[in-house]
Design a protein around this motif. Structure first.
Motif, PDB file in Angstrom:
ATOM      1  N   ALA B 177      60.528  22.744  78.678  1.00  0.00           N
ATOM      2  CA  ALA B 177      60.487  24.200  78.824  1.00  0.00           C
ATOM      3  C   ALA B 177      59.162  24.623  79.456  1.00  0.00           C
ATOM      4  O   ALA B 177      59.111  25.505  80.313  1.00  0.00           O
ATOM      5  CB  ALA B 177      60.661  24.862  77.465  1.00  0.00           C
ATOM      6  N   ARG B 178      58.071  23.932  79.026  1.00  0.00           N
ATOM      7  CA  ARG B 178      56.745  24.244  79.562  1.00  0.00           C
ATOM      8  C   ARG B 178      56.694  24.004  81.062  1.00  0.00           C
ATOM      9  O   ARG B 178      56.299  24.876  81.843  1.00  0.00           O
ATOM     10  CB  ARG B 178      55.738  23.327  78.877  1.00  0.00           C
ATOM     11  N   GLY B 185      57.742  29.823  87.593  1.00  0.00           N
ATOM     12  CA  GLY B 185      56.672  30.685  88.125  1.00  0.00           C
ATOM     13  C   GLY B 185      56.518  30.480  89.621  1.00  0.00           C
ATOM     14  O   GLY B 185      56.425  31.444  90.396  1.00  0.00           O
ATOM     15  N   ILE B 186      56.513  29.193  90.047  1.00  0.00           N
ATOM     16  CA  ILE B 186      56.403  28.888  91.477  1.00  0.00           C
ATOM     17  C   ILE B 186      57.595  29.471  92.227  1.00  0.00           C
ATOM     18  O   ILE B 186      57.453  30.109  93.267  1.00  0.00           O
ATOM     19  CB  ILE B 186      56.315  27.361  91.708  1.00  0.00           C
ATOM     20  N   ASP B 192      59.436  35.828  95.937  1.00  0.00           N
ATOM     21  CA  ASP B 192      58.758  37.093  96.246  1.00  0.00           C
ATOM     22  C   ASP B 192      58.191  37.051  97.659  1.00  0.00           C
ATOM     23  O   ASP B 192      58.305  38.012  98.417  1.00  0.00           O
ATOM     24  CB  ASP B 192      57.594  37.304  95.274  1.00  0.00           C
ATOM     25  N   VAL B 193      57.570  35.889  97.999  1.00  0.00           N
ATOM     26  CA  VAL B 193      56.976  35.741  99.330  1.00  0.00           C
ATOM     27  C   VAL B 193      58.056  35.815 100.394  1.00  0.00           C
ATOM     28  O   VAL B 193      57.916  36.528 101.393  1.00  0.00           O
ATOM     29  CB  VAL B 193      56.190  34.415  99.437  1.00  0.00           C
ATOM     30  N   ARG B 201      50.780  35.302  94.872  1.00  0.00           N
ATOM     31  CA  ARG B 201      50.308  33.925  94.768  1.00  0.00           C
ATOM     32  C   ARG B 201      50.871  33.293  93.496  1.00  0.00           C
ATOM     33  O   ARG B 201      51.229  33.995  92.545  1.00  0.00           O
ATOM     34  CB  ARG B 201      48.775  33.862  94.737  1.00  0.00           C
ATOM     35  N   ILE B 202      50.893  31.965  93.455  1.00  0.00           N
ATOM     36  CA  ILE B 202      51.404  31.259  92.287  1.00  0.00           C
ATOM     37  C   ILE B 202      50.323  31.248  91.207  1.00  0.00           C
ATOM     38  O   ILE B 202      49.179  30.876  91.491  1.00  0.00           O
ATOM     39  CB  ILE B 202      51.773  29.814  92.671  1.00  0.00           C
ATOM     40  N   PRO B 203      50.656  31.656  89.955  1.00  0.00           N
ATOM     41  CA  PRO B 203      49.633  31.621  88.903  1.00  0.00           C
ATOM     42  C   PRO B 203      49.254  30.176  88.567  1.00  0.00           C
ATOM     43  O   PRO B 203      50.124  29.296  88.507  1.00  0.00           O
ATOM     44  CB  PRO B 203      50.334  32.304  87.720  1.00  0.00           C
TER      45      PRO B 203
END
Lengths: 225, 455
Positions: B177-178, B185-186, B192-193, B201-203
């Protein structure tokens, strides 16, 4: 002269054909490359005016095919593809000249005339003569009415080019290409400057002018008519 | 839908695969250990039965058979038949002593069931039978202790397996899950991009692991991409803006011609104006196309050794008279002693110097002297085009290479604002660097051609 215009844009084709017939030439218009190849190999033409982008067979391949069939009819590319490499590609494919759109009709006409009447290669005169003006290619001397005229090297080349095409109109861009080897449009009056200097040396001291400005078109060197 | 997505997720698949593998390995280890333990326990029981047998048998001595019988009887009395059994039978088959009823057994070790020898329960008993001075002695021990131990071992393995399965599944799910969360997120950032938000940007977690490294590189790529897009947006905005003005002028000229034509006035000169304006517009496009083609780099294939001095002196020669007519002077002052060959495109290099010289001629006042220079050094060449005109303000030096950029004061002089962009594109193609230098007064443009590889 009989000219084959290969152009798929009807407006451009009509514009060229109308101008040519006004100048006393006969024009055939073909809209695609394949028909043009057939036409060029079955009829006699003095000049081919070929668009680069054509349906069926593109202009480059058309001229290559014409040359492969040993047809030596001079060809001029007429195109909106105006990249740095495209002119070289066009000449390598067997084209004799290259003109980019948009173009002035007078420019096209001057170039077509120059192509059709290009003197045979064996015509290697060492002294060029126009009226009382003489240019000796071997001794690199210019005289008029027997008087020696001092010319700068570039002025000499300019005069040589004008005299070789005696009586024909040479446009500003044709002169840039032949005399200065410039294949771009300079932002200063290079041609005008050199023409006026040449004129000051070969015409001004004498009664009859030989170097004429053809309005909106270019320059022409010829004996008084 | 959700399950299908979970099954396609790489971390989940990995966790599942490793969990199953781990559980399988643990099971195999369990089974092997259990089997070994079982064998060990069986051997220990056999040893114990054999030992008891020999201890009991050793109490016999030929002189005193009575003692032996009494000894066996004592053992039998002291031990409950549920734990240990003892039986002594004489030659005639009569029971002499023991805690179980009479039964027969072959010599050596064997296993009997409690029910078969008249005992209660369903325990199995390991027995050792033999003959001691004509009497049959049978000694046995119940499997119950061994079975208990085996049961305990089995149960502990089962419990441990259960705990491990839970741990493997839970841990796997946690880590999956992590990892999945970070991949998500990526994915969210990238979608979005692609939707057009180039600032996204990716966190990063900041722990420097591989996902962070990959995400960091993707962020860098996004930085470059957005800078490029921004540059392109800038250029197209500039182009659109700069072409609007001449198009507007063209339109006004045409409108004026229409009005005057309507009144029967000669419109020839207006038409000439219009043609000139449209020529200028197409010249701008031509220059833009030329720049982008040069930047594309295809011309490099046509590079030949060319002589820089040759090129510069012909430019100086051609433009000497143009400058003179303009009331300026042009000289090719410094030249190197040896040929200055570089690998390049003759036509483009001519254009480079023509553009620089024409810039100087067009933007400098009369009486300006323009100087060309060429010096060899470090295997390369430095070509200079210098003038003592107005120069370029410090803060605008970088901007002049931008497409369509024009200094405010040069808005009125001819030019498209593309000359220096073209110069820069040609210089870049040749790997040459351009430096602008203030000459107090005037501008010096230095083009440094890199050291040429020996042909």
């Amino acid at each position: 002269m009989r000219i084959l215009v290969v152009e798929d844009d009807k407006k451009t084709a009509d514009y060229v054909a109308q101008g040519m017939s006004e100048a006393g030439h006969v024009c055939d218009i073909v809209e695609d490359g394949r028909n043009a190849l057939f036409q060029a190999s079955h009829e006699q033409y003095d000049v081919l005016v070929v668009d680069r982008m054509l349906p069926g067979l593109d202009g480059l391949s058309l001229v290559k095919a014409v040359r492969a069939a040993s047809i030596g009819t001079p060809a001029i590319f007429l195109t909106s593809v105006s990249g740095v490499d495209d002119r070289v590609e066009g000449l390598e494919a067997g084209g004799d000249d290259y003109l980019t759109k948009p173009f002035a009709f007078s420019e096209l006409l001057a170039r077509v005339n120059a192509l059709a009447r290009r003197p045979p290669v064996q015509d290697q005169k060492t002294v060029l003569r126009v009226a009382d003006l003489e240019l000796d290619l071997v001794r690199r001397q210019v005289t008029r009415q027997g008087q020696a005229i001092e010319l700068q090297p570039r002025e000499f080349t300019l005069l040589e080019v004008l005299m070789r095409d005696e009586g024909r109109v040479l446009t500003r861009t044709m002169l840039l290409e032949r005399v200065w080897d410039f294949h771009f449009d300079p932002k200063t009056s290079v041609v005008e400057t050199h023409i006026s200097r040449l004129r000051a040396k070969i015409d001004r001291p004498f009664d009859v002018p030989l170097l004429h400005t053809v309005r909106n078109t270019g320059y022409s060197l010829h004996a008084p008519r | 839908m959700r399950r299908a997505r979970l099954l396609r997720s790489t971390p989940f698949r990995l966790a599942l695969a490793f969990g199953l593998l781990f559980i399988l390995a643990f099971m195999v280890a369990d089974i092997i250990t259990y089997q070994l333990l079982k064998r060990d326990l069986a051997e220990a029981l056999d040893d114990s039965v054999r030992d008891t047998y020999s201890v009991v048998a050793s109490t016999y001595s030929s002189e005193d058979a009575e003692d032996f019988v009494a000894g066996v009887a004592t053992y039998a009395r002291l031990n409950s038949p549920e734990d240990s059994i003892f039986l002594l039978v004489n030659e005639k088959g009569e029971r002499l002593a023991g805690n179980v009823s009479l039964f027969a057994a072959d010599d050596g070790l064997s296993t009997v069931k409690a029910g078969d020898i008249g005992l209660k329960g369903d325990d199995r008993i390991r027995i050792q039978a033999g003959t001691v001075s004509g009497n049959r002695l049978i000694v046995g021990e119940s499997y119950s202790d061994t079975d208990d131990l085996e049961h305990i071992a089995l149960m502990s393995f089962v419990w441990a397996s259960g705990v491990i399965v839970i741990l493997a599944c839970g841990g796997g799910a946690f880590f999956a899950a992590r990892a999945q969360r970070r991949l998500d997120g990526i994915e969210r950032a990238m979608s979005d991009v692609s939707a057009g938000n180039l600032t996204r940007r990716i966190p990063l977690e900041g722990n420097g692991d591989d996902i962070d490294v990959v995400a960091g590189q993707m962020n860098q790529a996004l930085d470059r991409l957005s800078a490029l897009v921004e540059g392109m947006r800038q250029v197209s905005a500039d182009i659109a803006h700069d072409l609007k003005t001449p198009l507007n002028r063209l339109r006004m000229t045409i409108e004026e011609a229409m009005q005057q034509g309507g009144r029967g006035v000669d419109i020839q000169s207006l038409l000439l104006d219009a043609r000139e304006e449209s020529d200028r517009i197409s010249a701008t496009f031509e220059a833009l196309l030329r720049i982008s083609q040069i930047e594309a780099g295809a011309r490099k294939a046509r590079f030949r050794p060319v002589d820089l001095e040759d090129i510069m002196s012909s430019v100086a020669e051609i433009y000497g008279s143009v400058a003179e007519d303009n009331g300026q002077s042009l000289a090719f002052a410094t030249r190197p002693a040896s040929p200055s060959m570089v690998n390049g495109d003759h036509e483009l290099l001519i254009q480079l110097f023509v553009n620089l010289v024409e810039n100087a001629i067009n933007h400098c006042p009369p009486m300006t002297s323009i100087t060309l220079g060429l010096e060899a050094g470090d295997g390369g060449f430095a070509a200079t085009v210098a003038d003592d005109g107005h120069g370029i303000p410090e803060e605008e030096r970088e901007l002049v290479f931008r497409r369509l950029y024009r200094l405010d004061k040069s808005r009125t002089t001819p030019g498209s604002g593309l000359g220096l962009s073209l110069v820069k594109a040609i210089a870049d193609l040749h790997g040459a660097e351009i430096t602008l230098k203030d000459r107090h007064p005037g501008l010096g443009i230095i083009i440094s051609f890199p050291a040429q590889p020996q042909a």
